[in-house]
Design an enzyme around this catalytic site. Structure first.
Site, PDB file in Angstrom:
ATOM      1  N   ARG A 122       1.210  -5.718  -5.020  1.00  0.00           N
ATOM      2  CA  ARG A 122       1.147  -6.808  -3.810  1.00  0.00           C
ATOM      3  C   ARG A 122       1.816  -7.874  -4.184  1.00  0.00           C
ATOM      4  O   ARG A 122       1.552  -8.959  -3.239  1.00  0.00           O
ATOM      5  CB  ARG A 122      -0.139  -6.722  -3.387  1.00  0.00           C
ATOM      6  CG  ARG A 122      -0.676  -5.238  -2.822  1.00  0.00           C
ATOM      7  CD  ARG A 122      -1.960  -5.547  -1.906  1.00  0.00           C
ATOM      8  NE  ARG A 122      -2.411  -4.068  -1.199  1.00  0.00           N
ATOM      9  CZ  ARG A 122      -1.696  -3.523  -0.120  1.00  0.00           C
ATOM     10  NH1 ARG A 122      -0.917  -4.288   0.499  1.00  0.00           N
ATOM     11  NH2 ARG A 122      -2.084  -2.317   0.112  1.00  0.00           N
ATOM     12  N   MET A 159      -7.776   3.697   9.346  1.00  0.00           N
ATOM     13  CA  MET A 159      -6.706   2.362   9.023  1.00  0.00           C
ATOM     14  C   MET A 159      -6.283   1.820  10.150  1.00  0.00           C
ATOM     15  O   MET A 159      -5.687   2.499  11.058  1.00  0.00           O
ATOM     16  CB  MET A 159      -5.995   2.953   7.666  1.00  0.00           C
ATOM     17  CG  MET A 159      -6.781   2.769   6.369  1.00  0.00           C
ATOM     18  SD  MET A 159      -5.516   2.886   4.978  1.00  0.00           S
ATOM     19  CE  MET A 159      -6.530   2.452   3.684  1.00  0.00           C
ATOM     20  N   GLY A 160      -5.937   0.517   9.799  1.00  0.00           N
ATOM     21  CA  GLY A 160      -5.175  -0.106  11.026  1.00  0.00           C
ATOM     22  C   GLY A 160      -5.974  -1.360  11.332  1.00  0.00           C
ATOM     23  O   GLY A 160      -6.647  -1.667  12.140  1.00  0.00           O
ATOM     24  N   ARG A 161      -5.351  -2.284  10.317  1.00  0.00           N
ATOM     25  CA  ARG A 161      -5.960  -3.629  10.307  1.00  0.00           C
ATOM     26  C   ARG A 161      -5.558  -4.388  11.425  1.00  0.00           C
ATOM     27  O   ARG A 161      -6.506  -5.300  12.064  1.00  0.00           O
ATOM     28  CB  ARG A 161      -5.879  -4.262   9.025  1.00  0.00           C
ATOM     29  CG  ARG A 161      -6.252  -5.678   8.857  1.00  0.00           C
ATOM     30  CD  ARG A 161      -7.807  -5.949   8.860  1.00  0.00           C
ATOM     31  NE  ARG A 161      -8.294  -7.401   8.769  1.00  0.00           N
ATOM     32  CZ  ARG A 161      -8.057  -8.200   7.901  1.00  0.00           C
ATOM     33  NH1 ARG A 161      -7.917  -7.795   6.518  1.00  0.00           N
ATOM     34  NH2 ARG A 161      -8.469  -9.514   7.873  1.00  0.00           N
ATOM     35  N   ARG A 173      -3.075   7.971   2.522  1.00  0.00           N
ATOM     36  CA  ARG A 173      -1.941   7.402   2.063  1.00  0.00           C
ATOM     37  C   ARG A 173      -1.124   8.111   1.040  1.00  0.00           C
ATOM     38  O   ARG A 173       0.085   7.478   0.719  1.00  0.00           O
ATOM     39  CB  ARG A 173      -2.540   5.963   1.455  1.00  0.00           C
ATOM     40  CG  ARG A 173      -3.386   5.248   2.440  1.00  0.00           C
ATOM     41  CD  ARG A 173      -3.456   3.727   2.102  1.00  0.00           C
ATOM     42  NE  ARG A 173      -3.840   3.634   0.574  1.00  0.00           N
ATOM     43  CZ  ARG A 173      -3.951   2.452   0.073  1.00  0.00           C
ATOM     44  NH1 ARG A 173      -3.721   1.307   0.680  1.00  0.00           N
ATOM     45  NH2 ARG A 173      -4.552   2.428  -1.405  1.00  0.00           N
ATOM     46  N   GLY A 208       0.896  -1.400  -0.008  1.00  0.00           N
ATOM     47  CA  GLY A 208       0.125   0.076  -0.028  1.00  0.00           C
ATOM     48  C   GLY A 208       0.849   1.484  -0.033  1.00  0.00           C
ATOM     49  O   GLY A 208       2.114   1.320   0.467  1.00  0.00           O
ATOM     50  N   ASP A 266       5.301  -7.444   5.438  1.00  0.00           N
ATOM     51  CA  ASP A 266       5.624  -8.559   4.533  1.00  0.00           C
ATOM     52  C   ASP A 266       6.536  -8.688   3.435  1.00  0.00           C
ATOM     53  O   ASP A 266       7.163  -9.449   3.147  1.00  0.00           O
ATOM     54  CB  ASP A 266       4.124  -8.769   4.149  1.00  0.00           C
ATOM     55  CG  ASP A 266       3.090  -9.545   4.948  1.00  0.00           C
ATOM     56  OD1 ASP A 266       3.512 -10.199   5.785  1.00  0.00           O
ATOM     57  OD2 ASP A 266       2.002  -9.697   4.586  1.00  0.00           O
ATOM     58  N   LYS A 307       8.263   0.840   5.602  1.00  0.00           N
ATOM     59  CA  LYS A 307       7.151   1.540   5.249  1.00  0.00           C
ATOM     60  C   LYS A 307       5.789   0.832   5.791  1.00  0.00           C
ATOM     61  O   LYS A 307       5.663  -0.071   5.492  1.00  0.00           O
ATOM     62  CB  LYS A 307       6.926   1.767   3.433  1.00  0.00           C
ATOM     63  CG  LYS A 307       5.783   2.391   2.923  1.00  0.00           C
ATOM     64  CD  LYS A 307       5.159   1.562   1.934  1.00  0.00           C
ATOM     65  CE  LYS A 307       4.428   0.162   2.513  1.00  0.00           C
ATOM     66  NZ  LYS A 307       3.562  -0.500   1.635  1.00  0.00           N
ATOM     67  N   THR A 308       4.844   1.726   6.194  1.00  0.00           N
ATOM     68  CA  THR A 308       3.463   1.550   6.198  1.00  0.00           C
ATOM     69  C   THR A 308       2.807   2.482   7.115  1.00  0.00           C
ATOM     70  O   THR A 308       3.606   2.796   8.285  1.00  0.00           O
ATOM     71  CB  THR A 308       3.296   0.040   6.988  1.00  0.00           C
ATOM     72  OG1 THR A 308       1.952  -0.147   7.288  1.00  0.00           O
ATOM     73  CG2 THR A 308       3.940   0.030   8.400  1.00  0.00           C
ATOM     74  N   ASP A 357       0.271   2.211   8.864  1.00  0.00           N
ATOM     75  CA  ASP A 357      -0.346   1.396   9.881  1.00  0.00           C
ATOM     76  C   ASP A 357       0.638   1.633  11.179  1.00  0.00           C
ATOM     77  O   ASP A 357      -0.145   1.466  12.461  1.00  0.00           O
ATOM     78  CB  ASP A 357      -0.785   0.128   9.672  1.00  0.00           C
ATOM     79  CG  ASP A 357      -1.937  -0.226   8.984  1.00  0.00           C
ATOM     80  OD1 ASP A 357      -2.552   0.640   8.333  1.00  0.00           O
ATOM     81  OD2 ASP A 357      -2.117  -1.395   8.373  1.00  0.00           O
TER      82      ASP A 357
END
Length: 552
Positions: free
Chosen positions: A145, A250-252, A429, A81, A176, A202-203, A205
């Site tokens: 992805r 966001m924040g799974r 994002r 993402g 990941d 990077k993220t 989240d």
């Protein structure tokens, strides 16, 4: 290209580098620290990564550059993402590469890791790079992805690299993606390809962090963007005085974004998924907790409020996660075809009622019909419920409504309750990166090339001491294996980077916990406003509340 005045101005911004990277390339020396071990499962990780395990951490400092002089051809990939600042990682990488040797080449693989496999690329030049400095998004080469995780993929990637005389690959991604970078680095070392692999954290989240990685890039900008929007809603809420706003962010897997926004804006309620799991809270208990705040505020004449909800919170509710597991089992294999063949919701409901256990059905029955149906939307590639598609902001708004109606019928509640719901995700994002993210990302990219120049493989570009001014930041690198542990994924033990969840004994959560009862009952809103790029450093270069509290 049509340019806004801000875009033109941002092109002119010169990112700040840590002091040790501001010297000429010939004056950047490397200092190696002690050897490292993995976060857990040391023997297993060592066995899986014999060529890249146990390497030392490194820092860069002023001194004689002792790296071997050679032409470098570097490939770069954006993976996963989007996150604000990705363009600046590439710009920093490009500038360091060219400062070392004008003949060095940077190749961008398009569309994420698949670009490397498909040999879909662009060779960067000054004019092209300059269009993306200090701007948001990943549109410089696009992202994807695709996971690099099979021997076949590694063999193809090696051949593509040899075709272009590539000496190193930089993978810019989350946990990941950097796990894949670690596995690819091990492959390159085991097969004596001479190709190095470097990762960048990077993220938005915020769950790629540990004692070494203080913050992942993009988190600062994204949370500032969401906090501006939440602050605007709080101002409107306090003006109209007639709505409860339920806002999902966001924040799974982790609630870092929600917690940071709560620290920035002081909403009436903020759910923290990790706390929900720790306390084994049910949907009913969470709804009662929110309803209590609604009732207390109504007693004071405040028939309005703001509730912040992390994207993945329902997965942390034990009864709900048990329901999802049963639904996944209910629709496994050919049973999904039988379910999808049913034409009406009443028929599908009967199918569900027959297939679920009594406990799971009790949970399912209290859900609003729209949420029930969302649980049976398109499955993920593994046939599981896509929890991110569940509109949890609407779920909790409806559950609270049921609680308040029951209280009103019992004569204990006389207030008004009207709802607005929101989901803030994509808005953050690809925003123009904050000065912090512009500086941090440029430093990560510049630093990544220094790791390449000094011959490191399987390392993550690391910049720390980030709560201080940029000139005091410390640049270096750490072996990616240091962050690895073994987790069960899809029925197999897999080496992965451990996700960082909100620590309930950490300073940011403890501060929130100490103040949330007051925020729930009173109107204590804070309005952060838009990201500032020009002006006093204490306004423009300020870091997140989370990092400030952690490093206080």
């Amino acid at each position: 290209m049509n340019l806004s005045p801000l875009q033109k101005a941002r092109y002119e911004y010169v990112p700040k580098l840590p002091a040790m990277l501001r010297h000429g390339i010939t004056e950047i020396a490397v200092k190696e620290g002690s050897t490292t071990t993995s976060a857990a499962d040391q023997e297993k990780i060592k066995e899986l990564f014999p060529n890249t395990y146990g390497k030392p951490e490194v820092t860069f400092e002023k001194g004689q550059n002792t790296s071997a002089a050679k032409k470098q051809v570097v490939g770069v990939i954006l993976s996963g993402g989007q996150a604000p600042g990705g363009h600046n990682v590439i710009c920093g990488l490009y500038d360091a590469l060219k400062a070392t040797n004008k003949e060095n080449v940077l190749i961008g693989f398009k569309g994420g890791p698949s670009g490397l496999i498909e040999d879909n690329y662009i060779v960067f030049e000054d004019a092209y790079i300059d269009q993306y400095r200090n701007t948001g998004g990943f549109d410089i080469i696009g992202s994807g992805r695709t996971k690099l995780e099979t021997e076949e993929q590694f063999a193809i990637a090696t051949e593509v690299c040899k075709k272009h005389d590539i000496t190193a690959i930089v993978i810019i991604g989350g946990d990941d993606s950097n796990t894949n970078a670690c596995v690819l680095a091990e492959y390159m070392a085991a097969h004596n390809t001479g190709i190095q692999v470097i990762g960048c954290p990077k993220t938005i989240d915020g769950d790629l962090k540990n004692e070494d990685i203080e913050i992942s890039f993009g988190f600062d900008t994204a949370t500032k963007t969401y906090s501006e929007l939440i602050g605007n809603i709080e101002r409107d809420c306090n003006s109209a005085k007639k709505y409860w706003h339920f806002i999902k962010v966001m924040g799974r897997s982790a609630s870092h974004v929600a917690l940071e926004c709560a620290l920035e804006c002081q909403p009436n309620i903020c759910l923290i998924s990790e706390e929900v799991k720790e306390k084994k809270q049910s949907l009913s208990e969470i709804a009662d907790y929110i309803a209590d705040a609604v009732e207390k505020r109504a007693a004071k004449g405040f028939n309005f409020g703001v509730v912040v909800i992390p994207e993945g919170v329902v997965e942390f509710v034990p009864e709900f996660s048990a329901l999802i597991r049963e639904i996944n089992e209910l629709l496994a294999g050919s049973k999904a075809d039988a379910f999808n063949a049913l034409s009406s919701w009443s028929e599908k409901y009967a199918f569900i009622e027959k297939g679920l256990s009594k406990d799971a059905m009790e949970v399912f029955a209290i859900l609003p019909q729209a949420i029930q149906q969302q649980l049976f939307l398109e499955r993920d590639p593994h046939g599981n419920v896509q929890v991110s598609l569940i509109e949890s902001e609407k779920l909790f708004a409806a559950l609270v409504d049921d609680k308040l109606k029951a209280r009103k019928a019992a004569g204990t509640y006389t207030g008004k309750y009207a709802v607005q719901t929101h989901f803030f995700g994509y808005e953050g994002r690809c925003a123009f990166p904050s000065n912090f993210d512009a500086d941090y990302c440029y430093s990560l990219g510049y630093n990544a090339f220094m790791l390449i120049q000094y011959g490191y493989n399987g390392y993550l570009s690391k910049v720390s001491n980030l709560s201080k001014p940029a000139e005091e930041w410390v640049a270096g690198g750490m072996p990616i294996t240091k962050m690895m542990n073994i987790e069960r994924r899809h029925g197999e033990d897999k080496p992965v980077i451990k996700k960082a969840l909100v620590e309930l004994d950490g300073k940011p959560f403890k501060y929130f916990e100490a103040h949330r009862d007051e925020w729930a009952e009173e109107t204590a809103y804070v309005f952060p406003g838009a990201i500032q790029y020009y002006g006093p450093a204490e306004v423009c270069d300020i870091t997140t509340r989370t990092l400030a509290l952690e490093k206080a």
